[in-house]
Design a protein around this motif. Structure first.
Motif, PDB file in Angstrom:
ATOM      1  N   VAL A   1      -1.629  -4.892  -4.973  1.00 59.94           N
ATOM      2  CA  VAL A   1      -1.037  -3.567  -4.800  1.00 59.94           C
ATOM      3  C   VAL A   1      -2.173  -2.557  -4.706  1.00 59.94           C
ATOM      4  N   VAL A   2      -2.115  -1.698  -3.690  1.00 61.15           N
ATOM      5  CA  VAL A   2      -3.120  -0.643  -3.514  1.00 61.15           C
ATOM      6  C   VAL A   2      -2.418   0.704  -3.636  1.00 61.15           C
ATOM      7  N   HIS A   3      -2.775   1.455  -4.669  1.00 55.75           N
ATOM      8  CA  HIS A   3      -2.232   2.804  -4.841  1.00 55.75           C
ATOM      9  C   HIS A   3      -3.259   3.781  -4.279  1.00 55.75           C
ATOM     10  N   ASN A   4      -2.906   4.388  -3.155  1.00 56.22           N
ATOM     11  CA  ASN A   4      -3.847   5.214  -2.401  1.00 56.22           C
ATOM     12  C   ASN A   4      -3.761   6.680  -2.834  1.00 56.22           C
ATOM     13  N   GLY A   5      -4.114   6.940  -4.086  1.00 54.70           N
ATOM     14  CA  GLY A   5      -4.255   8.310  -4.563  1.00 54.70           C
ATOM     15  C   GLY A   5      -2.989   8.994  -5.029  1.00 54.70           C
ATOM     16  N   ASN A   6      -3.187  10.067  -5.806  1.00 58.77           N
ATOM     17  CA  ASN A   6      -2.136  10.923  -6.359  1.00 58.77           C
ATOM     18  C   ASN A   6      -1.222  10.139  -7.304  1.00 58.77           C
ATOM     19  N   PHE A   7      -1.692  10.019  -8.538  1.00 56.12           N
ATOM     20  CA  PHE A   7      -1.001   9.250  -9.569  1.00 56.12           C
ATOM     21  C   PHE A   7      -0.212  10.189 -10.479  1.00 56.12           C
ATOM     22  N   ALA A   8       1.080   9.974 -10.572  1.00 53.18           N
ATOM     23  CA  ALA A   8       1.931  10.673 -11.545  1.00 53.18           C
ATOM     24  C   ALA A   8       1.926  12.185 -11.364  1.00 53.18           C
ATOM     25  N   SER A   9       1.499  12.660 -10.196  1.00 48.66           N
ATOM     26  CA  SER A   9       1.375  14.107  -9.950  1.00 48.66           C
ATOM     27  C   SER A   9       0.457  14.772 -10.970  1.00 48.66           C
ATOM     28  N   GLY A  10      -0.584  14.038 -11.362  1.00 47.69           N
ATOM     29  CA  GLY A  10      -1.569  14.585 -12.298  1.00 47.69           C
ATOM     30  C   GLY A  10      -1.643  13.794 -13.583  1.00 47.69           C
ATOM     31  N   LEU A  11      -2.584  12.850 -13.665  1.00 44.63           N
ATOM     32  CA  LEU A  11      -2.698  12.001 -14.854  1.00 44.63           C
ATOM     33  C   LEU A  11      -3.060  12.791 -16.108  1.00 44.63           C
ATOM     34  N   ASN A  12      -3.731  13.925 -15.932  1.00 44.55           N
ATOM     35  CA  ASN A  12      -4.231  14.676 -17.087  1.00 44.55           C
ATOM     36  C   ASN A  12      -3.247  15.716 -17.614  1.00 44.55           C
ATOM     37  N   VAL A  13      -2.065  15.810 -17.024  1.00 47.09           N
ATOM     38  CA  VAL A  13      -1.080  16.808 -17.457  1.00 47.09           C
ATOM     39  C   VAL A  13      -0.610  16.500 -18.879  1.00 47.09           C
ATOM     40  N   ASP A  14      -0.343  17.554 -19.655  1.00 47.94           N
ATOM     41  CA  ASP A  14       0.124  17.414 -21.045  1.00 47.94           C
ATOM     42  C   ASP A  14      -0.863  16.606 -21.884  1.00 47.94           C
TER      43      ASP A  14
ATOM     44  N   ILE B   1       0.854  -1.190   0.000  1.00 52.45           N
ATOM     45  CA  ILE B   1       0.000   0.000   0.000  1.00 52.45           C
ATOM     46  C   ILE B   1       0.891   1.241   0.000  1.00 52.45           C
ATOM     47  N   TYR B   2       0.637   2.124  -0.940  1.00 54.24           N
ATOM     48  CA  TYR B   2       1.403   3.362  -1.016  1.00 54.24           C
ATOM     49  C   TYR B   2       0.549   4.424  -1.696  1.00 54.24           C
ATOM     50  N   GLY B   3       1.025   5.650  -1.682  1.00 53.10           N
ATOM     51  CA  GLY B   3       0.333   6.739  -2.362  1.00 53.10           C
ATOM     52  C   GLY B   3       1.327   7.771  -2.846  1.00 53.10           C
ATOM     53  N   ASN B   4       0.834   8.682  -3.683  1.00 51.51           N
ATOM     54  CA  ASN B   4       1.633   9.818  -4.134  1.00 51.51           C
ATOM     55  C   ASN B   4       2.907   9.382  -4.860  1.00 51.51           C
ATOM     56  N   MET B   5       2.749   8.501  -5.851  1.00 53.63           N
ATOM     57  CA  MET B   5       3.890   8.094  -6.669  1.00 53.63           C
ATOM     58  C   MET B   5       3.910   8.917  -7.952  1.00 53.63           C
ATOM     59  N   GLY B   6       5.007   9.619  -8.186  1.00 54.11           N
ATOM     60  CA  GLY B   6       5.136  10.441  -9.378  1.00 54.11           C
ATOM     61  C   GLY B   6       5.655   9.654 -10.565  1.00 54.11           C
ATOM     62  N   LEU B   7       5.796  10.353 -11.679  1.00 51.05           N
ATOM     63  CA  LEU B   7       6.284   9.713 -12.895  1.00 51.05           C
ATOM     64  C   LEU B   7       7.798   9.599 -12.903  1.00 51.05           C
ATOM     65  N   THR B   8       8.483  10.656 -12.505  1.00 53.32           N
ATOM     66  CA  THR B   8       9.945  10.689 -12.618  1.00 53.32           C
ATOM     67  C   THR B   8      10.660  10.316 -11.327  1.00 53.32           C
ATOM     68  N   HIS B   9       9.928  10.209 -10.230  1.00 50.69           N
ATOM     69  CA  HIS B   9      10.565   9.869  -8.956  1.00 50.69           C
ATOM     70  C   HIS B   9       9.925   8.628  -8.339  1.00 50.69           C
ATOM     71  N   ALA B  10       9.636   7.651  -9.183  1.00 56.18           N
ATOM     72  CA  ALA B  10       9.025   6.400  -8.709  1.00 56.18           C
ATOM     73  C   ALA B  10      10.124   5.452  -8.239  1.00 56.18           C
ATOM     74  N   PHE B  11      10.813   5.862  -7.174  1.00 54.43           N
ATOM     75  CA  PHE B  11      11.995   5.119  -6.733  1.00 54.43           C
ATOM     76  C   PHE B  11      11.655   3.733  -6.200  1.00 54.43           C
ATOM     77  N   THR B  12      10.434   3.555  -5.692  1.00 53.56           N
ATOM     78  CA  THR B  12      10.071   2.257  -5.122  1.00 53.56           C
ATOM     79  C   THR B  12       9.643   1.239  -6.174  1.00 53.56           C
ATOM     80  N   LEU B  13       9.394   1.691  -7.404  1.00 53.94           N
ATOM     81  CA  LEU B  13       8.847   0.800  -8.424  1.00 53.94           C
ATOM     82  C   LEU B  13       9.740  -0.406  -8.721  1.00 53.94           C
ATOM     83  N   PRO B  14      11.050  -0.235  -8.899  1.00 52.15           N
ATOM     84  CA  PRO B  14      11.895  -1.423  -9.152  1.00 52.15           C
ATOM     85  C   PRO B  14      11.870  -2.422  -7.999  1.00 52.15           C
ATOM     86  N   PHE B  15      11.793  -1.916  -6.762  1.00 55.79           N
ATOM     87  CA  PHE B  15      11.750  -2.814  -5.611  1.00 55.79           C
ATOM     88  C   PHE B  15      10.418  -3.559  -5.551  1.00 55.79           C
ATOM     89  N   LEU B  16       9.323  -2.846  -5.855  1.00 57.74           N
ATOM     90  CA  LEU B  16       8.020  -3.503  -5.909  1.00 57.74           C
ATOM     91  C   LEU B  16       8.001  -4.591  -6.976  1.00 57.74           C
TER      92      LEU B  16
END
Length: 205
Positions: free
Chosen positions: A161-174, A134-149
């Motif tokens: 896996v439960v992603h508790n909100g705040n995806f990529a610091s804004g899924l709708n950006v760009d 369980i985690y939250g607030n994972m960004g696109l460029t600073h997803a440091f835990t992803l390789p360990f997961l």
């Protein structure tokens, strides 16, 4: 004659290149799993840039031998940004899977297929004690835990896996491109275990 032959060969090669480029766009991406009504019902979701006639997931225990099809085909998704980018979302429900069993699978359509992945169905009764990441607030460029997961999931440490909100610091950006990149990135974990989510303060209602 040789000149005409060279022109013909060049034409054939260019046609094949264009065909391959077109096919590459249709390879399923952003593949992720989720639970449906029970832990023995798994939804496989993915995205393509072009529309296909149907959405298919092929799966099996030792061999991929069963095909489940969503005959309604994919759903058109249009981003609300300025560019109005669009893609097609595919969903296939795998029902009544056997608990405590692992399955191989791949998904796609008549246009192209994904690589092969796997998932394991957990115990279905009330004695099941799940192992959750369980985690939250994972960004696109600073997803440091992803390789360990990813490594932990490959070793069978987590059921969900439960992603508790705040995806990529804004899924709708760009115009949604950040969200697409993020979902392609988390495919490394979400294609192997159910990826369950809740909205955060950065997600639009």
């Amino acid at each position: 004659m040789n000149f005409l032959l060279l022109l013909y060969i060049k034409f054939i090669l260019l046609s094949r290149i264009e065909k391959n480029v077109g096919t590459k766009l249709d390879i399923p991406t952003q593949i992720h799993l989720s639970f449906a009504d029970t832990v023995c019902d798994i939804v496989v979701t993915w995205s393509t840039e072009l529309k296909s006639r149907t959405s298919i997931c092929k799966y099996g225990r030792r061999h991929v031998e069963v095909a489940e099809e969503n005959k309604d085909g994919p759903t058109l998704f249009v981003d609300q940004g300025v560019a109005r980018r669009h893609q097609f979302i595919h969903r296939v429900l795998l029902k009544n899977l056997t608990e405590n069993v692992c399955y191989k699978y791949y998904c796609g359509s008549e246009l192209a297929w994904s690589p092969e992945y796997w998932f394991c169905v957990p115990q279905a009764d009330e004695n099941w004690s799940p192992s959750l990441a369980i985690y939250g607030n994972m960004g696109l460029t600073h997803a440091f835990t992803l390789p360990f997961l990813h490594d932990d999931i490959q070793q069978g440490m987590y059921d969900v896996v439960v992603h508790n909100g705040n995806f990529a610091s804004g899924l709708n950006v760009d115009d949604g491109q950040r969200g697409d990149l993020f979902m392609k990135q988390v495919e490394a974990i979400a294609a192997y275990v159910p990826f369950m989510v809740t909205p955060g303060n950065l997600e639009e209602p």
